[in-house]
Design a protein around this motif. Structure first.
Motif, short mmCIF file in Angstrom:
data_model
loop_
_atom_site.label_atom_id
_atom_site.label_comp_id
_atom_site.label_asym_id
_atom_site.label_seq_id
_atom_site.Cartn_x
_atom_site.Cartn_y
_atom_site.Cartn_z
N ASP A 40 -74.20 72.74 -54.75
CA ASP A 40 -74.16 72.72 -53.29
C ASP A 40 -74.96 73.93 -52.80
N LEU A 62 -65.87 72.84 -47.10
CA LEU A 62 -65.58 72.29 -48.42
C LEU A 62 -64.08 72.14 -48.62
N VAL A 70 -62.09 69.97 -51.59
CA VAL A 70 -62.72 70.64 -52.72
C VAL A 70 -61.84 71.83 -53.12
N ALA A 94 -65.67 75.33 -56.06
CA ALA A 94 -67.07 75.10 -55.69
C ALA A 94 -67.93 76.23 -56.23
N ASN A 144 -71.93 65.59 -57.04
CA ASN A 144 -72.26 66.75 -56.23
C ASN A 144 -72.90 66.34 -54.90
#
Length: 382
Positions: free
Chosen positions: A32, A107, A112, A115, A318
């Protein structure tokens, strides 16, 4: 990009796969880009603060659509040009810290739990900041974002990857920067940018330095340039992971008449590079929507994700650039479920694949696998 898929309930599962349940599922993202995930409204705010007057519009919704439309060029070079606007407004300590904090918040709100966010410090020096100041501001933003997310009930752990631009000559300096900040939140190194004409072997000194200091690194390869870039990244440069790596499919031959989407791919023949990637369990940082946008694959239906998953490569899901793809981890998973019929067991495997491949210590990875991922998917699987 297609609309969100309808509710899917694979056999034997309690919770249907919907946009809302996917947001609840614990997810791991390894690929990311910080400068590819800004909120459109933030870009407008920062442009006004800095006097940057080159934005195509100051309407947040229209600006978001402009980024997506401009990125849908079918070319990595054209895709990368959209970053001119985001990088331009990320040239002060305050801007970098805000963007980093909001990245973590976004996120975390998407479910998530771990990360690794990457960015190129060398692109943020136009107003006199030093490399160390740039990294320090981003790490401070990540820390603030993690605290804010935790206060909102969303636990997330974020590691930083510092990226060197493959067309520039600062990779060893950036490698040294990564090692210098390894105790402060930097977990690894990357090289990125246009692949054609900029092979990873131009940066062997940087990779030698990283190996000498036991620092982990990934390399963008096999996105635009194809199989040769993968071979260089793993054979000459010793990459721990492959950023994208989608063109490893070029080294795999399926028997005539075999459906690539079939559960069984018996008889598939892997070449030397593909065998090496699979045997060494080298993680593939696959980015389905982005791979379509840049022309790495023609469309999602022809994406090799499913073939590679069925052949037991270590595939991971991703986002790449959430702004340019108008995407999230939940949306990427929804698209894959719609296209390939994946269920919660599949998404658990992909998340565990990613967590196993993270650049943090083994015990920290296992804490998240055993304490967060497996219990989270157990609730969904039923």
């Amino acid at each position: 990009m297609s609309a969100d898929p309808a509710s899917i309930t694979p056999a034997g599962q309690t919770e249907p796969i919907t946009p809302s349940t996917l947001r609840l599922a614990p997810k791991v993202v390894l690929h990311d880009h910080l400068d590819g995930g800004l909120r459109p409204a933030t870009i407008i705010d920062l442009a006004r603060e800095s006097g940057y007057a080159e934005l195509p519009t100051e309407d947040p919704e229209q600006l978001g659509r402009w980024f997506v439309d401009s990125a849908n060029a079918g070319s990595l070079v054209q895709y990368l040009r959209t970053f001119g606007h985001t990088v331009a407004v990320m040239q002060t300590l305050g801007a970098l810290r805000r963007v980093a904090r909001e990245c973590v918040e976004d996120l975390a709100a998407d479910g998530v739990v771990y990360a690794e966010v990457r960015f190129a410090p060398e692109l943020h020096l136009e107003q006199g900041l030093t490399l160390d100041e740039v990294v320090g501001a981003v790490l401070a933003g990540f820390d603030e974002g993690q605290r804010t997310a935790a206060a909102a009930g969303h636990r997330i752990v974020v590691g930083c990857l510092v990226t060197a631009m493959r067309h520039a000559a600062r990779s060893t300096e950036i490698a040294e920067l990564a090692v210098r900040f390894r105790c402060d939140g930097v977990v690894g190194f990357d090289i990125a940018g246009a692949e054609a004409g900029n092979p990873p072997t131009r940066h062997l000194d940087a990779f030698d330095y990283l190996r000498a200091h036991c620092m982990r690194y990934t390399i963008h390869a096999g996105e635009a340039f194809g199989l040769p870039s993968i071979k260089e990244a793993i054979g000459y440069c010793g990459a721990d992971r492959l950023g994208h790596g989608v063109r490893v499919i070029d080294d795999i031959t399926l028997p005539p008449g075999v459906d690539p989407a079939a559960d069984s791919l018996a008889g598939a023949r892997l070449g030397d590079v593909a065998n090496y990637v699979r045997d060494k369990r080298i993680p593939l940082e696959l980015c389905p929507s982005s791979n379509v946008q840049t022309g790495a694959v023609a469309d999602l239906a022809s994406h090799p994700f499913n073939t590679l998953a069925r052949l037991r490569f270590r595939v991971t899901v991703n986002t790449d650039n959430r702004l340019m793809g108008d995407t999230t981890m939940s949306r990427e998973c929804a698209l894959l479920a719609d296209q390939f019929g994946y269920g919660w067991n599949d998404f658990e495997r992909f998340a565990v694949n990613a967590m196993k491949s993270a650049f943090i210590p083994f015990d920290k990875r296992m804490e998240l696998i055993d304490g967060v991922l497996k219990p989270g998917y157990a609730v969904l699987i039923g």
